[in-house]
Design a protein around this motif. Structure first.
Motif, PDB file in Angstrom:
ATOM      1  N   ALA A 181     -21.633  41.670  76.149  1.00  0.00           N
ATOM      2  CA  ALA A 181     -21.362  40.240  76.682  1.00  0.00           C
ATOM      3  C   ALA A 181     -21.852  39.873  78.069  1.00  0.00           C
ATOM      4  CB  ALA A 181     -19.822  40.057  76.756  1.00  0.00           C
ATOM      5  N   GLN A 182     -21.767  40.881  78.828  1.00  0.00           N
ATOM      6  CA  GLN A 182     -22.537  40.952  80.265  1.00  0.00           C
ATOM      7  C   GLN A 182     -23.761  40.418  80.188  1.00  0.00           C
ATOM      8  OE1 GLN A 182     -20.817  44.178  82.217  1.00  0.00           O
ATOM      9  NE2 GLN A 182     -18.735  43.544  82.371  1.00  0.00           N
ATOM     10  N   ALA A 183     -24.576  41.402  79.147  1.00  0.00           N
ATOM     11  CA  ALA A 183     -26.065  41.214  78.922  1.00  0.00           C
ATOM     12  C   ALA A 183     -26.245  40.071  78.664  1.00  0.00           C
ATOM     13  CB  ALA A 183     -26.403  42.380  78.084  1.00  0.00           C
ATOM     14  N   ILE A 184     -25.558  39.467  77.738  1.00  0.00           N
ATOM     15  CA  ILE A 184     -25.925  38.012  77.219  1.00  0.00           C
ATOM     16  C   ILE A 184     -25.537  37.295  78.356  1.00  0.00           C
ATOM     17  CG2 ILE A 184     -24.982  36.217  75.565  1.00  0.00           C
ATOM     18  CD1 ILE A 184     -24.216  38.343  73.770  1.00  0.00           C
ATOM     19  N   HIS A 185     -24.704  37.028  79.088  1.00  0.00           N
ATOM     20  CA  HIS A 185     -24.333  36.465  80.336  1.00  0.00           C
ATOM     21  C   HIS A 185     -25.799  36.393  81.211  1.00  0.00           C
ATOM     22  CE1 HIS A 185     -22.627  33.778  83.244  1.00  0.00           C
ATOM     23  NE2 HIS A 185     -22.805  34.825  84.303  1.00  0.00           N
ATOM     24  N   TYR A 186     -26.045  37.669  81.789  1.00  0.00           N
ATOM     25  CA  TYR A 186     -26.846  37.715  82.796  1.00  0.00           C
ATOM     26  C   TYR A 186     -28.500  37.467  82.411  1.00  0.00           C
ATOM     27  CZ  TYR A 186     -23.201  39.344  85.663  1.00  0.00           C
ATOM     28  OH  TYR A 186     -22.164  39.227  86.642  1.00  0.00           O
ATOM     29  N   ARG A 187     -28.733  37.550  81.050  1.00  0.00           N
ATOM     30  CA  ARG A 187     -29.956  37.174  80.686  1.00  0.00           C
ATOM     31  C   ARG A 187     -30.111  35.645  80.045  1.00  0.00           C
ATOM     32  NH1 ARG A 187     -29.537  42.506  79.362  1.00  0.00           N
ATOM     33  NH2 ARG A 187     -31.497  43.795  79.075  1.00  0.00           N
ATOM     34  N   SER A 188     -29.040  34.821  80.349  1.00  0.00           N
ATOM     35  CA  SER A 188     -29.337  33.607  79.695  1.00  0.00           C
ATOM     36  C   SER A 188     -29.232  32.588  81.055  1.00  0.00           C
ATOM     37  CB  SER A 188     -27.595  33.185  79.128  1.00  0.00           C
ATOM     38  OG  SER A 188     -26.602  33.020  79.903  1.00  0.00           O
ATOM     39  N   PRO A 189     -29.417  31.292  80.530  1.00  0.00           N
ATOM     40  CA  PRO A 189     -29.750  30.280  81.777  1.00  0.00           C
ATOM     41  C   PRO A 189     -28.417  30.120  82.316  1.00  0.00           C
ATOM     42  CG  PRO A 189     -30.656  29.572  79.777  1.00  0.00           C
ATOM     43  CD  PRO A 189     -29.870  30.797  79.252  1.00  0.00           C
ATOM     44  N   ASN A 190     -27.360  30.674  81.805  1.00  0.00           N
ATOM     45  CA  ASN A 190     -25.848  30.517  82.484  1.00  0.00           C
ATOM     46  C   ASN A 190     -25.672  31.550  83.717  1.00  0.00           C
ATOM     47  OD1 ASN A 190     -25.417  28.814  80.588  1.00  0.00           O
ATOM     48  ND2 ASN A 190     -24.064  29.983  79.390  1.00  0.00           N
ATOM     49  N   PHE A 191     -26.785  32.543  83.851  1.00  0.00           N
ATOM     50  CA  PHE A 191     -26.547  33.694  84.768  1.00  0.00           C
ATOM     51  C   PHE A 191     -25.961  33.227  86.216  1.00  0.00           C
ATOM     52  CE2 PHE A 191     -30.814  32.364  86.193  1.00  0.00           C
ATOM     53  CZ  PHE A 191     -30.952  32.719  87.443  1.00  0.00           C
ATOM     54  N   LYS A 192     -26.274  32.103  86.734  1.00  0.00           N
ATOM     55  CA  LYS A 192     -25.750  31.677  87.982  1.00  0.00           C
ATOM     56  C   LYS A 192     -24.455  31.198  87.960  1.00  0.00           C
ATOM     57  CE  LYS A 192     -29.245  28.809  89.023  1.00  0.00           C
ATOM     58  NZ  LYS A 192     -29.916  27.799  89.183  1.00  0.00           N
TER      59      LYS A 192
END
Length: 460
Positions: A181-192
């Motif tokens: 789940a963390q990997a999905i978040h930090y690789r996505s446009p939502n990372f900020k």
């Protein structure tokens, strides 16, 4: 200040020279009389922007555009045409051209168009640099050499490109669902944006709705006088990770479904419709298919949560990952405790490879951490009691063989102390094997959860 690089590709000498002259004071410009030369140069150098004539001899501008976008998808291309050829312009725009200019060129218009295009490049570079900074500081490490893990990371990299697609991660306790789940978040446009994690099983059922969607002031007795924003609201622009989503009560399931379908929700006690752009990533170790047949989990919610469905195999199913994960844990934990471990002995590696992991990677981490604390290095070996006991278990020997127990003598023995020691040891092992789950640990040794908690407290 960044000096952008540009290619000018035009077969007309006067036009090529005029464009180069107009832009070279502000940018690094290379000029080419045909597409072939520019494409060859592109193999060793990637410019920020290409001004590309449509009507080129040999390889046409349209064909060259297609090749450029395949080779350098991030390079901005502005097409140049000698006349208003609508069909060619439309084709170019469909293939990814940023804009087009018509000959005879107006240099002021050319400069403005190029400047605007390069502002897009500058923004992309800024976002990429910021993203890389976030990744270096926050990127979780999902260690694994197995094809299962590689396939999962391929899916993660693809789904991460979408900022709002729901993802369901299924797998046993300790398999690394939260890391995914963390990997999905930090690789996505939502990372900020924020990454908010909530364990649905840990929140009382009568509070889960207010936690997820918030409440208005005076919504119920004991409510905060000012009301409270929910987690979907706090996670706006980011990701909300719902761990153990299978534990959601039915009413909360209905509200979550409505939010997933429309992005809309109501606070408890509220009448104002609210919206939040929050990606939902959920995880469970439960059998949702069985729960659906028993009407304990909504089918429509399942299909909304599982737009992308990722199943994480247990560590026992991907044994080629055991040693890489163990080494990573060893170095992390060694650094944490100021120890000097540099590796794992072959004998210990064999033990780790053959051990049956009930608690998956979490169990492996606990085992490594315990051994690091008990020894000094530089090599992790099975010379300490905990690993020796596990070796006996693998060889079908009891944890406490008769020869390890004190013999009964004329002076007698403290049987109560020995039994307490044995009970504590088994309880500690059960906690390890269950990945910290007290209910599962109690089952392993035949205790109820309340008895387990009570007896464990006596040993503190």
């Amino acid at each position: 200040m960044t000096r952008f690089s540009l290619y000018v590709v035009d077969d007309e000498t006067v036009a090529r020279q005029g464009i180069t002259y107009a832009l070279q004071k502000e940018y690094s410009v290379e000029a080419f009389g045909d597409a072939e030369s520019a494409l060859e140069r592109l193999e060793s150098d990637r410019p920020d922007l290409i001004l590309l004539d449509i009507g080129l001899p040999g390889i046409s501008g349209i064909e060259a555009l297609s090749r450029i976008k395949q080779q350098c998808p991030d390079t901005i291309v502005i097409m140049i045409t000698a006349y208003e050829d609508v069909e060619s312009v439309v084709s170019a725009m469909k293939q990814g051209a940023y804009d087009y200019l018509v000959k005879p060129l107006q240099m002021n218009a050319l400069i403005v168009t190029v400047r605007n295009a390069l502002e897009t490049v500058s923004l992309r570079k800024e976002i990429r640099a910021l993203h890389e900074k976030y990744l270096s500081e926050n990127m979780p490490i999902l260690i694994g050499e197995s094809s299962d893990i590689q396939n999962i990371m391929d899916v993660v990299n693809k789904v991460a490109q979408s900022p709002d697609t729901p993802v369901l991660i299924r797998g046993d306790t300790g398999t690394g669902k939260e890391l995914i789940a963390q990997a999905i978040h930090y690789r996505s446009p939502n990372f900020k944006g924020p990454l908010i994690s909530v364990n649905c099983a840990a929140i009382p059922k009568d509070l889960i709705e207010s936690e997820l969607f918030g409440y208005e002031k005076g919504a119920f007795s004991g409510a905060d006088p000012g009301g409270k924003e929910g987690l979907v609201e706090k996670g706006a622009g980011g990701t909300l990770f719902l761990d153990e989503v299978g534990d959601l009560p039915q009413e909360a399931q209905a509200k979550l479904l409505r939010f997933l379908e429309s992005g809309e929700y109501y606070r408890i006690g509220g009448t104002r419709k609210r919206k939040a752009a929050t990606r939902i990533v959920s995880a469970t170790n439960r059998n949702l298919a069985q729960m659906m047949t028993e009407d304990r989990f909504r089918k429509d919610l399942y299909f909304r949560l599982a737009v992308i469905d990722i199943e994480v195999p247990s560590l026992n199913q991907r044994r080629e990952d055991i040693l890489p994960i163990a080494r990573n844990f060893l170095f992390e934990i060694s650094k944490k405790y100021g120890k000097s471990f540099t590796g794992i002995s072959p004998e210990t590696e064999e033990v780790l490879l053959n051990w049956h992991y009930t608690g998956n990677a979490r169990e492996l981490k606990n085992l490594i951490e315990r051994e690091v604390l008990l020894s000094d290095g530089p090599e992790l070996s099975i010379s300490h009691l905990s690993l020796l006991k596990q070796t006996r278990q693998m060889n079908n020997h009891p944890d406490f063989p008769a020869e390890a127990l004190p013999a009964l003598s004329a002076e007698g023995i403290d049987l109560k102390a020995i039994m307490k020691q044995i009970e504590k040891q088994y309880m500690d092992e059960a906690i390890l094997l269950s990945g910290g789950n007290e209910t599962r640990a109690a089952d392993l040794i035949g205790y109820s959860r309340d008895t387990f908690r009570y007896r464990r407290k006596l040993h503190e």
